[in-house]
Design a protein around this motif. Structure first.
Motif, mmCIF file in Angstrom:
data_model
loop_
_atom_site.group_PDB
_atom_site.id
_atom_site.type_symbol
_atom_site.label_atom_id
_atom_site.label_comp_id
_atom_site.label_asym_id
_atom_site.label_seq_id
_atom_site.Cartn_x
_atom_site.Cartn_y
_atom_site.Cartn_z
ATOM 1 N N THR A 193 0.792 -1.232 0.000
ATOM 2 C CA THR A 193 0.000 0.000 0.000
ATOM 3 C C THR A 193 0.822 1.278 0.000
ATOM 4 O O THR A 193 0.292 2.351 -0.275
ATOM 5 N N GLY A 194 2.095 1.182 0.331
ATOM 6 C CA GLY A 194 2.924 2.381 0.435
ATOM 7 C C GLY A 194 2.729 3.148 1.732
ATOM 8 O O GLY A 194 3.288 4.234 1.899
ATOM 9 N N ALA A 195 1.945 2.611 2.669
ATOM 10 C CA ALA A 195 1.716 3.271 3.953
ATOM 11 C C ALA A 195 3.022 3.373 4.732
ATOM 12 O O ALA A 195 3.828 2.437 4.752
ATOM 13 N N LYS A 196 3.233 4.505 5.392
ATOM 14 C CA LYS A 196 4.475 4.739 6.126
ATOM 15 C C LYS A 196 4.493 3.936 7.432
ATOM 16 O O LYS A 196 3.502 3.882 8.149
ATOM 17 N N ILE A 197 5.654 3.329 7.712
ATOM 18 C CA ILE A 197 5.833 2.500 8.901
ATOM 19 C C ILE A 197 7.139 2.892 9.588
ATOM 20 O O ILE A 197 8.172 3.066 8.931
ATOM 21 N N GLU A 198 7.089 3.006 10.907
ATOM 22 C CA GLU A 198 8.304 3.177 11.708
ATOM 23 C C GLU A 198 8.585 1.875 12.454
ATOM 24 O O GLU A 198 7.677 1.273 13.036
ATOM 25 N N MET A 199 9.841 1.432 12.432
ATOM 26 C CA MET A 199 10.209 0.171 13.079
ATOM 27 C C MET A 199 11.470 0.364 13.920
ATOM 28 O O MET A 199 12.442 0.958 13.455
ATOM 29 N N LEU A 200 11.418 -0.110 15.148
ATOM 30 C CA LEU A 200 12.569 -0.064 16.048
ATOM 31 C C LEU A 200 12.989 -1.485 16.391
ATOM 32 O O LEU A 200 12.200 -2.252 16.959
ATOM 33 N N LEU A 201 14.216 -1.842 16.040
ATOM 34 C CA LEU A 201 14.737 -3.161 16.387
ATOM 35 C C LEU A 201 14.997 -3.223 17.886
ATOM 36 O O LEU A 201 15.679 -2.360 18.443
ATOM 37 N N LEU A 202 14.474 -4.270 18.538
ATOM 38 C CA LEU A 202 14.642 -4.405 19.983
ATOM 39 C C LEU A 202 15.698 -5.437 20.339
ATOM 40 O O LEU A 202 16.635 -5.148 21.076
#
Length: 344
Positions: free
Chosen positions: A75-84
């Motif tokens: 979809t091209g929706a923006k995602i933020e991801m933080l590696l834990l």
């Protein structure tokens, strides 16, 4: 004990937003835990509180630039991801907005330099993902990632290295062991020259370090789990220091949790690795650490409780009131405190 006993009012202006230009020029509050007396100096004078034969214990974990911004492939929706933390077959991550990411969702970072595929979902935005990339992940993150600064820091960090200690070695943390940010190579050389042993442990700092204590009775609090390593070389050095009457000086709460975990489990320092969820609060009997170097912590945090246990709550709260009155800088990029017991 009640959570409110570890609360205090902190002016927002004292929350350090950026690091000082020179690491060792931060301020140092020296607290004698026996008498409660305090004195004000600069961190570059830390050697005055270290003696030949002592051991300075540093956490050599390295912070990954683990905050990534990408888009869903479909979809091209923006995602933020933080590696834990790494898990079998991939990574545990924190996703925002999490509702957009379900098992099978693919997220693209850096026009395909890195792809994450969701494999499992959990509460509070936690996801498990498999990561797909060419070359070393650390190199990919250096190119694409941002440092995962604490939520109370609103400024942008221009130099990633300022959220690393000068001795950072083993990548795996989601946050820096900030008490170590004050040391420079020159200062470490000065400490060695004085005859102080410098030893290293590794504890990979997780996101839980920022999570507040949310229960009124602190004994009901459940600590997050973090991975640690102590080598045989470090264990042997620290045992010898103790046997010869020297002091183990822990740099930071992360080093402290590692040292006290190993001493609790083995009765002495040994080569060991594993996960610790040790919760240190007043009433805890320290067996490993003789002096503690630490930054100034958030109200009602488990870190405030750990520090209070090393002395006593009222002595620590008095020292914090002094720090506020003298306008010390607080939290990750702030000033430092050494808690010790003066030899009579």
């Amino acid at each position: 004990m009640k959570l409110e006993e570890f609360d205090f009012d902190l002016p927002e202006s004292l929350i350090a937003q950026t690091p000082l230009l020179k690491r060792a020029e931060s301020r140092l509050l020296a607290l004698d835990k026996r008498t409660g007396s305090v004195s004000d100096t600069k961190f570059e004078n830390i050697t005055a509180y270290l003696n030949p034969g002592d051991a300075l214990v540093l956490n050599d974990t390295k912070v990954l630039p683990a905050r990534l911004f990408g888009v869903k492939k479909d979809t091209g929706a923006k995602i933020e991801m933080l590696l834990l933390k790494p898990i079998e077959g991939g990574y545990e991550v924190l996703i925002r907005p999490a509702k957009r990411v379900k098992p099978g969702t693919e997220i693209d970072f850096g026009d395909g330099l890195l792809t994450a595929v969701c494999t499992d979902t959990f509460a509070e935005g936690i996801r498990h993902v498999s990561l797909h990339h060419d070359g070393l992940l650390e190199n990919v993150l250096d190119e694409l990632g941002e440092m995962p600064l604490p939520p109370y820091i609103k400024e942008t960090l221009d130099d990633k290295d300022r959220y690393q200690t000068v001795y950072a070695k083993h990548a795996g943390s989601a946050a820096a062991p900030t008490a170590g940010l004050h040391f420079t190579e020159a200062l470490l050389d000065e400490i060695r020259h004085k005859g102080v042993h410098i030893s290293y442990i590794t504890l990979h700092v997780g996101l839980g370090t920022f999570r507040p204590v949310s229960v009124d009775d602190i004994e009901e609090h459940k600590m997050h789990s973090e991975f640690y390593i102590m080598t045989d070389e470090t264990a042997s050095t620290l045992n010898a220091v103790k046997e010869n009457g020297g002091k183990v000086v822990s740099v930071g709460t992360t080093s402290t949790r590692t040292l006290e975990t190993i001493m609790r489990d083995h009765g002495q320092f040994v080569e060991a690795s594993g996960f610790t969820d040790i919760f240190i609060y007043p009433g805890f009997k320290y067996k490993a650490v003789d002096a503690l170097i630490t930054n100034f912590h958030l109200p009602k945090s488990s870190l405030m409780m750990l520090v209070s246990a090393f002395s006593d709550r009222e002595t620590i709260m008095n020292a914090y009131r002094h720090a506020i009155d003298e306008e010390y800088r607080f939290f990750s990029f702030g000033d430092a405190m050494i808690i010790y017991e003066d030899e009579e």
